[in-house]
Design a protein around this motif. Structure first.
Motif, PDB file in Angstrom:
ATOM      1  N   ASP A 212      87.652   8.703  47.113  1.00 50.48           N
ATOM      2  CA  ASP A 212      87.240   8.971  45.734  1.00 50.48           C
ATOM      3  C   ASP A 212      88.423   9.309  44.836  1.00 50.48           C
ATOM      4  O   ASP A 212      88.251   9.680  43.682  1.00 50.48           O
ATOM      5  CB  ASP A 212      86.205  10.098  45.691  1.00 50.48           C
ATOM      6  CG  ASP A 212      86.661  11.329  46.459  1.00 50.48           C
ATOM      7  OD1 ASP A 212      87.732  11.267  47.100  1.00 50.48           O
ATOM      8  OD2 ASP A 212      85.949  12.343  46.426  1.00 50.48           O
ATOM      9  N   ASP A 213      89.635   9.168  45.368  1.00 49.59           N
ATOM     10  CA  ASP A 213      90.858   9.422  44.597  1.00 49.59           C
ATOM     11  C   ASP A 213      91.859   8.318  44.913  1.00 49.59           C
ATOM     12  O   ASP A 213      92.892   8.543  45.538  1.00 49.59           O
ATOM     13  CB  ASP A 213      91.420  10.799  44.959  1.00 49.59           C
ATOM     14  CG  ASP A 213      92.716  11.118  44.203  1.00 49.59           C
ATOM     15  OD1 ASP A 213      92.894  10.587  43.090  1.00 49.59           O
ATOM     16  OD2 ASP A 213      93.534  11.885  44.750  1.00 49.59           O
ATOM     17  N   TRP A 487      78.605   8.940  50.737  1.00 54.16           N
ATOM     18  CA  TRP A 487      78.375   7.882  49.756  1.00 54.16           C
ATOM     19  C   TRP A 487      79.157   6.612  50.106  1.00 54.16           C
ATOM     20  O   TRP A 487      78.702   5.499  49.854  1.00 54.16           O
ATOM     21  CB  TRP A 487      78.720   8.358  48.348  1.00 54.16           C
ATOM     22  CG  TRP A 487      80.184   8.576  48.076  1.00 54.16           C
ATOM     23  CD1 TRP A 487      80.865   9.745  48.126  1.00 54.16           C
ATOM     24  CD2 TRP A 487      81.148   7.569  47.699  1.00 54.16           C
ATOM     25  NE1 TRP A 487      82.193   9.554  47.817  1.00 54.16           N
ATOM     26  CE2 TRP A 487      82.390   8.223  47.533  1.00 54.16           C
ATOM     27  CE3 TRP A 487      81.089   6.192  47.481  1.00 54.16           C
ATOM     28  CZ2 TRP A 487      83.559   7.567  47.176  1.00 54.16           C
ATOM     29  CZ3 TRP A 487      82.253   5.514  47.119  1.00 54.16           C
ATOM     30  CH2 TRP A 487      83.469   6.203  46.959  1.00 54.16           C
ATOM     31  N   ALA A 488      80.357   6.778  50.706  1.00 52.64           N
ATOM     32  CA  ALA A 488      81.151   5.608  51.102  1.00 52.64           C
ATOM     33  C   ALA A 488      80.459   4.853  52.231  1.00 52.64           C
ATOM     34  O   ALA A 488      80.446   3.616  52.257  1.00 52.64           O
ATOM     35  CB  ALA A 488      82.548   6.047  51.526  1.00 52.64           C
TER      36      ALA A 488
END
Length: 526
Positions: A212-213, A487-488
């Motif tokens: 997420d980054d 979520w991934a």
């Protein structure tokens, strides 16, 4: 490797299917516009064919022989009983690998269509074609990235001193330590220069806190990816006429380089010990179900069955081409290549074990860690290391360019599901007898009882077993100590389901547009 394929109109006195609808074939590397339609003297459309038979064979070999042959099979063999691993590997090769490989070559050659177009023989199963198309498209999103890493390493090798030799670079951390100076090699907090170059110098993992980054794209890797895409495009832009010539380099170069590396590797101290470990036989391992599962999994993915590429390649063959002989030759070469590459890999792993005075299992690994960490580190210790590095990464580049698959496409379930439905559609709905008649019409010889039994019973049961095992043994992916967030994983499952859902969605669509009674589905099965 393939293209949007234009239909062929065959003369009325020509053997083979008389009505052909448009087929679509994507590969993981590119989507190519259709070549202009050629008209013969009779005013009929002609289908493009391979310039030479060897062009087809090299294309199939180049597709099937990929990075997995170098970075996966040797490690599996070492981990699962050495030479004993060949027992389950060859067993599954004979009962499932070769029959499915033969089936796809025959299916494409007879119908002369891509992955979706061939299902005119049983329209309700056309969703299988769209399933493999989506899988190939998804795989291309990351497989080309791996090729771009190899290209980046190749460019980095043109220097007097390789950048992964020392710990005094800007990307190195305080944990960087050369193995020769590290007495606690098992310390998980230590990292070699080669490992830090890959993770911190190339991927810049230290600049990210997780998926997420992601941060900004690195222009160096982005440029390499652009070069790879351009290379692939110009390898394909004129269809099999150009790709058939490109594979003369990309399919043969890996064998030349592997031979050169083997000749160098066996002269290194410790190499023989590494090869002995690779070939050591432990038949007790065969009592472990996991060994058989890994052998079956390797067979499923090493031959490239289920991606539609074999169907597309064979569709450009002459109708009377002996696809049975081709299937035996090319699938055998694929397995022999895997076995041969093990000698190369373990000669260098044995050398690394000897050089750093550690056990072989401390340096033996598979996947990207082998080709982007262990091998570069081993090469860096050789005289003329830059030359050897250039040779090695040229091999990786050519292996990647002429291969349309990777070792783990999406969730493994997706491709297994596609091949399972394909096998069921051919064997049970189109019919093994009709399929055998098609093959006899092409090559003048009807498949023997063995092949027919494999297509109808053995291969579907094998694939069903593998689908169940794939679900049962699924573990969320991770990278070292980093575990991907829920979520991934959900995104990954959505991608997998999006491809598998093509089968029922297209079947429902065909049922809905079928004129007449809803239960009258015979026209969708013939």
């Amino acid at each position: 490797m393939s293209s949007l394929v234009a239909p062929e109109k065959l003369p009325s006195d020509t053997m083979g299917p008389k009505e052909v609808s448009n087929g679509v074939q994507f590969t993981s590397s590119a989507i190519v516009a259709p070549a202009p339609t050629q008209i013969n003297s009779s005013g009929e459309e002609e289908r493009e064919t391979w310039g030479k038979k060897i062009d087809f064979l090299l294309s199939v070999i180049g597709f099937a022989v990929d990075l997995a042959n170098v970075w996966r099979f040797p490690y599996l063999c070492y981990k699962n009983g050495g030479g004993a691993f060949l027992v389950p590997y060859l067993f599954f090769m004979v009962i499932a690998g070769m029959p499915l490989f033969y089936m796809e070559l025959a299916l494409g050659q007879y119908n002369r269509e891509g992955a979706a177009g061939v299902w005119k023989i049983c329209p309700i199963f056309k969703g299988v074609g769209f399933t493999v198309i989506l899988i190939s498209l998804y795989v291309g999103f990351y497989y080309n990235v791996i090729i771009s890493w190899a290209l980046f390493y190749l460019f980095s090798s043109f220097t007097s001193e390789l950048p992964w030799v020392h710990c005094n670079n800007t990307w190195n951390s305080p944990n960087c330590s050369d193995w020769a100076d590290n007495s606690s090699i098992g310390d998980i907090y230590k990292a070699t220069p080669a490992q830090e170059y890959f993770e911190r110098g190339v991927l810049h993992i230290q600049d990210s806190n997780g998926i997420d980054d992601l941060g900004r794209p690195r222009w160096q890797l982005t440029s390499c990816l652009a070069v790879v895409i351009v290379l692939l495009y110009f390898s394909l832009w004129k269809g099999v006429k150009t790709s058939g010539k490109v594979v003369w380099i990309t399919a043969t170069m890996p064998y030349v380089v592997l031979t050169v590396l083997l000749l160098r590797g066996v002269t290194l101290p410790g190499a023989i010990d590494g090869i002995k470990a690779y070939l050591s036989v432990d038949f007790l391992k065969l009592c472990d179900a996991k060994v058989w599962i890994e052998a079956a999994t390797q067979i499923c993915f090493s031959l490239g069955v289920g991606f539609g590429v074999l169907i597309a390649f064979s569709s450009y063959n002459k109708f009377s081409n002996n696809c049975y002989r081709d299937a035996i030759i090319t699938s055998s070469i694929n397995s022999l290549t895997s076995f041969f590459s093990g000698f190369v890999v373990f000669s260098f792993l044995g050398y690394m074990s000897h050089k750093h005075n550690v056990a072989l299992d401390k340096v033996a690994r598979d996947g990207a860690g082998l080709v982007f960490v262990i091998y570069p580190e081993a090469i860096a210790t050789l005289p003329g290391s830059s030359v050897w590095a250039v040779i090695f990464f040229i091999m990786l580049l050519t292996l990647g360019i002429d291969s349309a698959v990777s070792i783990k496409p999406l969730r493994r379930t997706s491709i297994l599901f596609g091949v399972l439905i394909e096998a069921i559609g051919i064997a049970w709905f189109y019919g093994v007898d009709r399929f055998s008649d098609d093959i006899e019409e092409m090559i003048g010889q009807r498949p023997g009882l063995y092949w027919r039994l494999c297509w109808k019973f053995v291969s579907p049961c094998f694939l069903l077993f593998m689908v169940v095992v794939s679900f049962a043994t699924f573990n969320p992916p991770n990278y070292g100590t980093y575990s991907f967030p829920p979520w991934a994983n959900m995104v990954g499952w959505c991608l997998a389901i999006s491809s598998m859902s093509m089968v029922p969605l297209y079947a429902i669509y065909k049922l809905c547009i079928l004129p007449g009674k809803f239960c009258d589905v015979s026209r969708l099965l013939t």
